[in-house]
Design a protein around this motif. Structure first.
Motif, short mmCIF file in Angstrom:
data_model
loop_
_atom_site.label_atom_id
_atom_site.label_comp_id
_atom_site.label_asym_id
_atom_site.label_seq_id
_atom_site.Cartn_x
_atom_site.Cartn_y
_atom_site.Cartn_z
N TRP A 172 -1.65 -3.12 3.64
CA TRP A 172 -2.56 -2.36 4.52
C TRP A 172 -2.10 -2.29 5.97
CZ3 TRP A 172 -3.52 -7.11 2.28
CH2 TRP A 172 -3.54 -8.20 3.14
N HIS A 173 -1.15 -3.15 6.35
CA HIS A 173 -0.79 -3.28 7.77
C HIS A 173 0.44 -2.43 8.12
CE1 HIS A 173 -0.47 -5.63 11.63
NE2 HIS A 173 0.78 -5.19 11.50
N GLU B 220 1.45 -7.56 3.13
CA GLU B 220 0.23 -6.90 3.61
C GLU B 220 0.39 -5.39 3.45
OE1 GLU B 220 -0.86 -8.04 7.58
OE2 GLU B 220 -1.28 -10.11 7.00
N ARG C 112 -6.39 -5.14 18.96
CA ARG C 112 -7.16 -6.37 19.16
C ARG C 112 -6.61 -7.08 20.39
NH1 ARG C 112 -6.22 -8.99 13.66
NH2 ARG C 112 -6.65 -7.11 12.49
#
Ligand SMILES: [Zn+2]
Length: 285
Positions: free
Chosen positions: A268-269, A266, A179
């Protein structure tokens, strides 16, 4: 429960080519044409004949198409754009022959935070500016059929890890990879417009310039039939597999439970670190 979107076969490139790169420059990005979707018939025709597309990094507006002719890059505008964009494109062209490097994050991060009104005191002490590379590698399609961009070595490691997981009957899906600073800024602007306070946004989003996703090494990972970026991911076989195997491929959980950064857990990270990788990169399989 969110159902995963299957990537249509015709959106997969036949091979991962080394020239499929995303180039970033301040508020601009240069995408390989085959990794973008046309947003109108006119764009579809122009993009079909182009090698690349220049778009604004924040809002994703398509600005121009590019075609490599001999050693030159021909640039044709897609619609009208202002002098600021023309100037940016000229500046970007001047950097094209430079090797891969990182954009000056601390300077940009300060500018973005200042524009949003984020005071220094609102940034967590643990947050460090993250560097955004100028060159990112196509790493396949994500769960939403968008091109996934990572640094060269992280892309390679992700490909290898997915294949290894598949051999164990585990399907790993990329939810989000690289990003840009500009895109992170737009996330804040949109949420502010929806009435959220800066403090509320900062609880779930990192300030522009401070996200690990800027580095092109961080990856949000999910699996089919699981909602994206939810704590429930920790109860999946995919998460269990990652906890046992990800480190072999250079990936580690950035924010485990009770992490010293004070950031919410987190599962997922994951982030790729050169020092963790067992084997050096040898090219795409
Ligand atoms: Zn993430």
């Amino acid at each position: 429960m969110t159902r995963p979107i299957r990537v249509p076969a015709n959106r997969r490139p036949p091979v991962l080519r080394s020239d499929q790169q995303l180039l970033t420059f301040a508020d601009l990005e240069h995408w390989p044409a085959m990794t973008l979707r046309a947003r109108s018939n006119l764009h579809a025709r122009r993009i079909a004949l182009a090698d690349g597309v220049i778009r604004s990094a924040g809002l994703g507006h398509y600005l121009a198409v590019t075609k490599r002719i001999d050693r030159n890059l021909e640039i044709r505008a897609l619609g009208r754009f202002g002098t600021a964009e023309t100037q940016s494109i000229r500046q970007w062209q001047a950097t094209l022959k430079q090797p891969s490097r990182c954009l000056p994050a601390p300077k940009n991060a300060k500018a973005y935070c200042h524009a949003l009104g984020i005071a220094k005191s609102e940034l967590r002490m643990s947050q460090l500016p993250q560097l955004q590379p100028t060159h990112l590698r196509f790493a396949g399609w994500d769960r939403y059929a968008r091109a996934l961009w990572l640094t060269e070595k992280a892309a390679l490691a992700w490909q290898r890890m997915r294949i290894a997981a598949r051999h164990c009957g585990i399907e790993l899906q990329a939810i989000s990879g690289f990003r840009s600073y500009a895109y992170q800024h737009v996330i804040f602007v949109r949420k502010r417009k929806r009435g959220q306070s800066l403090r509320e946004i900062l609880r779930v989003n990192t300030a522009p310039g401070f996200s690990e996703h800027h580095t092109g090494r961080a990856l949000d990972i999910g699996c089919p039939d699981e909602p994206p970026a939810e704590i429930s991911f920790e109860n999946t076989r995919a998460f269990e597999w990652l906890c046992t195997n990800a480190r072999r491929f250079g990936f580690s959980l950035s924010y485990p439970k009770g992490n010293p950064f004070g950031i919410d857990y987190e599962p997922w990270h994951w982030c790729w670190h050169e020092a963790h990788a067992d084997r050096p990169s040898e090219g795409f399989p």
